[in-house]
Enzyme design. Sequence first.
Site, PDB file in Angstrom:
ATOM      1  N   ASP A 193       0.636  -1.171  -0.127  1.00  0.00           N
ATOM      2  CA  ASP A 193       0.185  -0.009  -0.183  1.00  0.00           C
ATOM      3  C   ASP A 193       0.775   1.221  -0.119  1.00  0.00           C
ATOM      4  OD1 ASP A 193      -2.572   1.418   0.374  1.00  0.00           O
ATOM      5  OD2 ASP A 193      -1.856   2.116   2.062  1.00  0.00           O
ATOM      6  N   MET A 274      -7.300   5.755   3.312  1.00  0.00           N
ATOM      7  CA  MET A 274      -7.606   6.771   2.319  1.00  0.00           C
ATOM      8  C   MET A 274      -6.540   7.153   1.251  1.00  0.00           C
ATOM      9  SD  MET A 274     -10.640   7.624   3.002  1.00  0.00           S
ATOM     10  CE  MET A 274     -10.482   9.423   1.806  1.00  0.00           C
ATOM     11  N   ARG A 275      -5.296   6.230   1.422  1.00  0.00           N
ATOM     12  CA  ARG A 275      -4.102   6.777   0.789  1.00  0.00           C
ATOM     13  C   ARG A 275      -4.550   6.268  -0.994  1.00  0.00           C
ATOM     14  NH1 ARG A 275      -0.543   3.751   3.258  1.00  0.00           N
ATOM     15  NH2 ARG A 275       0.184   5.655   4.308  1.00  0.00           N
ATOM     16  N   ALA A 276      -5.363   5.262  -1.216  1.00  0.00           N
ATOM     17  CA  ALA A 276      -5.634   5.076  -2.562  1.00  0.00           C
ATOM     18  C   ALA A 276      -6.186   6.265  -3.223  1.00  0.00           C
ATOM     19  CB  ALA A 276      -6.533   3.902  -2.687  1.00  0.00           C
ATOM     20  N   VAL A 279      -3.713   9.061  -3.919  1.00  0.00           N
ATOM     21  CA  VAL A 279      -2.604   8.711  -4.814  1.00  0.00           C
ATOM     22  C   VAL A 279      -3.443   8.840  -6.189  1.00  0.00           C
ATOM     23  CG1 VAL A 279      -1.402   6.671  -5.889  1.00  0.00           C
ATOM     24  CG2 VAL A 279      -1.179   7.167  -3.442  1.00  0.00           C
TER      25      VAL A 279
END
Length: 680
Positions: A193, A274-276, A279
């Site tokens: 991730d 929430m990183r997706a 990104v």
Amino acid sequence: MSTPYPFTAIVGQDDLRLGLLLNAVSPAVGGVLVRGEKGTAKSTAVRALAALMPEVPVVPGCRFSCDPASPDPACPDGPHAEAVGVSRPARTVELPVGASEDRLVGALDIERALSEGVKAFEPGLLADAHRGILYVDEVNLLHDHLVDLLLDAAAMGASYVEREGVSVRHAARFLLVGTMNPEEGELRPQLLDRFGLTVEVSASRDTDERVEVVRRRLAYDDDPEGFAARWAEEEGALRERIAAARVLLPRVVLSDGVLRQIAATCAAFEVDGMRADIVMARTATALAAWAGREEVTADDVRQAALLALPHRRRRNPFDAPGLDEDKLDQTLDEAGPPENSDGDDQPDPDGGGGDDGGGGGGGGVPPQADGEDRTPPQGSEGDAPSQAPEGTPDAPGRPAGGEQQPVAAAEPFRTKMLSVPGLGEGAAGRRSRARTEHGRTTGARRPQGALTKLHLAATVQAAAPHQRARGRAGRGLVVRRDDLRQATREGREGNLVLFVVDASGSMAARQRMSAVKGAVLSLLLDAYQRRDKVGLVTFRGKEAEVALPPTSSVDAAAARLESLPTGGRTPLAAGLLKAHDVLRVERLRDPSRRPLLVVVTDGRATGGPEPVALAGRAGRLHRSEGTASVVVDCESGYVRLGLAGELARELGGTAVTLDELRADSIAGLVKDVTAAGRAA
């Protein structure tokens, strides 16, 4: 310095080139993980990217590559007041798999820090890579603690080195690129991730394309400089396009409609955190800038999803990476297309106009991680006949020799902890007790080589008696090299878990074999989580075979297990002797990694003269060499012969039933496997 292979001369691999170029345009995307089989230009492409990166202005003499326009106020070589900058090419720094922690983050001179109060710091690879590219080949083989340090620095943009209260901080912002062959093991999902994008690469099956790859490579090997000169114009054009996209990037508009599509897509595919979303937003913006547009379109969002989401959907190593494109299109349609999205501008990795059909790709279903065809075999879902007793004629529809078609594994479950007794010194992992660089401090010793973990109390105790003789004056402690003590620590190691699986006719009842495969699959998942190497030996008919040599790829073992047929006699001794051969070779290759032998059988042995006695002798052979072992007893029914328990005693190990193997079972806790050589 050797001439790198030109980036624009790479044939195909559109996803790979696009992922790298988007990070060159916007390093905030978060790097890229390249997954693929060996020999697919992964390393070549990464090393070629450095030649396309804009030059970097730096403060002269600064070991940490500070920007003269905004130098780091905490730079160990600072302060840099009104420094006149000089330009140098962007660096590509390679992190070797076997690097030490000090080589990565830098090293403090503890002796000078204690005796003189001086922060004598030797920069590591993170400092060298600041404002450049940090490349980790075979990142899946990197030790976990190094991966944690690496990704923490990538996330924070800084590296911290602390040794017994003495700390140094410096900026560390870099483009992180990792390459890996999934056949050699997977990264943990939480580490996957942390990479912004991931791309899957494989060798082309097109004959003309393969011919062109070979032709260009031979031409480069014959004359690297001449070959690079022939591609200089294309390289220059691509370099200018990257620079123009960087200038355009701050002006790209990310509308509310686009953000809604991004959020809806991440929610629909159930990615964690929430990183997706972040990104995807950065990737879509970079795609628009790469295409020369000031507004993000629906096509940018779609392409960003194909690059940023597949690796974030994996929940365990047996999940194939990939994305359902029909579901993606439906989600984007339902979220509503943003305004002015005409879809005409498709990204083109090499600026060639998109005529080669590449355009960034990313939409194809990625290949299986280990190169295996995982299509369920015909007849594996319930149409195979029941197993006849051993020695009976073949039933109608059964393959010759009494062999049954493979059956699917039952649902995996969480297993109890199996570990090797004693204290090892193998590679860092999460299974058995071992002396490691990380863990709880258990004592101190004189350092052998460079000091890495100071035991402060022991060092002071060693130096204290000599202070008067050394002429100590004042409050400072006079410390010499001989006083330094290295902390000894105890943590966990990874082991070699070798599975010996009975695939004979006595195991071939469909529900029974399904349960057995489910148990082995559960143990494989446990081995993945504990960072073990695994191997698979199977036996049936007249012989045993090594279905999978020891490897770090548990999904490769799972694929072999899935396709495992059953039937025939039970050459138990052959299976144990084949396992002995495998372990003998592995002891020579990796003597510090201790083995754990897991025999999955009902304990029956047939075929040849005195098969039971021969199996007992094979078991005692393992016992005499101190191999820790456990027998998973697969015997079922009301009448049980207890043969698996007898085998466990011959091995000097422990027998557990399938029910006892479950972590939530009340049948008894299995902690340590009894080692061979202990009381029989």
